[in-house]
Motif scaffolding. Structure first.
Motif, mmCIF file in Angstrom:
data_model
loop_
_atom_site.group_PDB
_atom_site.id
_atom_site.type_symbol
_atom_site.label_atom_id
_atom_site.label_comp_id
_atom_site.label_asym_id
_atom_site.label_seq_id
_atom_site.Cartn_x
_atom_site.Cartn_y
_atom_site.Cartn_z
ATOM 1 N N PHE A 38 0.827 -1.211 0.000
ATOM 2 C CA PHE A 38 0.000 0.000 0.000
ATOM 3 C C PHE A 38 0.862 1.263 0.000
ATOM 4 N N GLU A 39 2.016 1.212 0.636
ATOM 5 C CA GLU A 39 2.924 2.360 0.638
ATOM 6 C C GLU A 39 3.474 2.632 -0.765
ATOM 7 N N GLU A 40 3.615 1.592 -1.563
ATOM 8 C CA GLU A 40 4.196 1.711 -2.908
ATOM 9 C C GLU A 40 3.163 1.920 -4.005
ATOM 10 N N CYS A 41 1.940 1.503 -3.784
ATOM 11 C CA CYS A 41 0.953 1.392 -4.866
ATOM 12 C C CYS A 41 -0.296 2.212 -4.543
ATOM 13 N N SER A 42 -0.402 3.384 -5.134
ATOM 14 C CA SER A 42 -1.542 4.247 -4.828
ATOM 15 C C SER A 42 -2.889 3.693 -5.315
ATOM 16 N N PRO A 43 -2.971 2.979 -6.479
ATOM 17 C CA PRO A 43 -4.280 2.415 -6.853
ATOM 18 C C PRO A 43 -4.794 1.386 -5.828
ATOM 19 N N CYS A 44 -3.903 0.546 -5.318
ATOM 20 C CA CYS A 44 -4.330 -0.443 -4.322
ATOM 21 C C CYS A 44 -4.658 0.249 -2.993
ATOM 22 N N LEU A 45 -3.899 1.272 -2.641
ATOM 23 C CA LEU A 45 -4.187 2.030 -1.424
ATOM 24 C C LEU A 45 -5.557 2.689 -1.532
ATOM 25 N N GLU A 46 -5.865 3.205 -2.711
ATOM 26 C CA GLU A 46 -7.172 3.824 -2.930
ATOM 27 C C GLU A 46 -8.289 2.791 -2.786
ATOM 28 N N LYS A 47 -8.101 1.620 -3.391
ATOM 29 C CA LYS A 47 -9.098 0.542 -3.295
ATOM 30 C C LYS A 47 -9.265 0.106 -1.834
ATOM 31 N N TYR A 48 -8.156 -0.017 -1.116
ATOM 32 C CA TYR A 48 -8.194 -0.362 0.308
ATOM 33 C C TYR A 48 -9.006 0.673 1.076
ATOM 34 N N GLY A 49 -8.732 1.959 0.831
ATOM 35 C CA GLY A 49 -9.449 3.024 1.526
ATOM 36 C C GLY A 49 -10.935 3.002 1.239
ATOM 37 N N LEU A 50 -11.286 2.730 -0.013
ATOM 38 C CA LEU A 50 -12.689 2.657 -0.398
ATOM 39 C C LEU A 50 -13.387 1.497 0.302
ATOM 40 N N GLU A 51 -12.776 0.322 0.278
ATOM 41 C CA GLU A 51 -13.387 -0.853 0.916
ATOM 42 C C GLU A 51 -13.478 -0.668 2.433
ATOM 43 N N GLN A 52 -12.480 -0.031 3.017
ATOM 44 C CA GLN A 52 -12.497 0.239 4.457
ATOM 45 C C GLN A 52 -13.653 1.187 4.796
ATOM 46 N N ALA A 53 -13.861 2.202 3.971
ATOM 47 C CA ALA A 53 -14.954 3.150 4.188
ATOM 48 C C ALA A 53 -16.310 2.458 4.055
ATOM 49 N N VAL A 54 -16.442 1.569 3.074
ATOM 50 C CA VAL A 54 -17.704 0.839 2.893
ATOM 51 C C VAL A 54 -17.980 -0.035 4.119
ATOM 52 N N LYS A 55 -16.943 -0.739 4.606
ATOM 53 C CA LYS A 55 -17.133 -1.581 5.806
ATOM 54 C C LYS A 55 -17.587 -0.749 6.997
ATOM 55 N N LYS A 56 -16.984 0.418 7.191
ATOM 56 C CA LYS A 56 -17.368 1.288 8.311
ATOM 57 C C LYS A 56 -18.800 1.780 8.164
ATOM 58 N N LEU A 57 -19.182 2.132 6.931
ATOM 59 C CA LEU A 57 -20.540 2.591 6.681
ATOM 60 C C LEU A 57 -21.553 1.492 6.964
ATOM 61 N N VAL A 58 -21.277 0.295 6.486
ATOM 62 C CA VAL A 58 -22.183 -0.830 6.728
ATOM 63 C C VAL A 58 -22.285 -1.108 8.221
ATOM 64 N N LYS A 59 -21.165 -1.087 8.914
ATOM 65 C CA LYS A 59 -21.181 -1.336 10.364
ATOM 66 C C LYS A 59 -22.000 -0.274 11.084
ATOM 67 N N ARG A 60 -21.824 0.979 10.676
ATOM 68 C CA ARG A 60 -22.556 2.062 11.326
ATOM 69 C C ARG A 60 -24.049 1.961 11.053
ATOM 70 N N CYS A 61 -24.418 1.617 9.828
ATOM 71 C CA CYS A 61 -25.832 1.580 9.448
ATOM 72 C C CYS A 61 -26.532 0.276 9.832
ATOM 73 N N CYS A 62 -25.792 -0.830 9.823
ATOM 74 C CA CYS A 62 -26.432 -2.138 10.009
ATOM 75 C C CYS A 62 -25.902 -2.890 11.219
ATOM 76 N N GLY A 63 -24.894 -2.395 11.856
ATOM 77 C CA GLY A 63 -24.246 -3.137 12.929
ATOM 78 C C GLY A 63 -24.976 -3.138 14.252
ATOM 79 N N GLN A 64 -26.077 -2.410 14.335
ATOM 80 C CA GLN A 64 -26.790 -2.301 15.603
ATOM 81 C C GLN A 64 -27.958 -3.275 15.731
ATOM 82 N N ASP A 65 -28.255 -4.001 14.650
ATOM 83 C CA ASP A 65 -29.380 -4.932 14.678
ATOM 84 C C ASP A 65 -29.058 -6.109 15.587
#
Length: 100
Positions: A38-65
């Motif tokens: 991730f330190e060397e590869c900005s496209p993979c770092l970007e994909k990682y950041g996007l997937e991490q954000a999606v996981k956080k959003l899902v947890k925030r919206c659906c994690g309380q059920d």
């Protein structure tokens, strides 16, 4: 996806195992390889950041059920059967018994 640059760990390997990395389900040595990538590869770092954000959003919206208690008991019972080596019924653990 690839940035076109050579890396010790190939972009395809990183992306194939991205969720294992995000979920902390891989050995520390592999995590280190991914972090270096991730330190060397900005496209993979970007994909990682996007997937991490999606996981956080899902947890925030659906994690309380809350899981219904009876469903939790059925699933845990099935896990116990599997662990003990007993034959596990093929029916769905969430199915309700039919009344006669």
């Amino acid at each position: 996806m690839s940035c076109g640059e050579p890396h010790e760990t190939d972009c395809s390997e990183v992306l194939d195992h991205l969720y294992e990395f995000l979920d902390h389900e891989m050995p520390d040595a592999d995590c280190t390889k991914f972090e270096v990538h991730f330190e060397e590869c900005s496209p993979c770092l970007e994909k990682y950041g996007l997937e991490q954000a999606v996981k956080k959003l899902v947890k925030r919206c659906c994690g309380q059920d809350d899981v219904p208690t009876d469903l939790r008991a059925k699933v845990m019972g099935r896990i116990d059967l599997i662990r003990s080596g007993q034959v596990v019924p093929e029916h769905d653990v969430t199915a309700t018994p039919q009344e006669s």
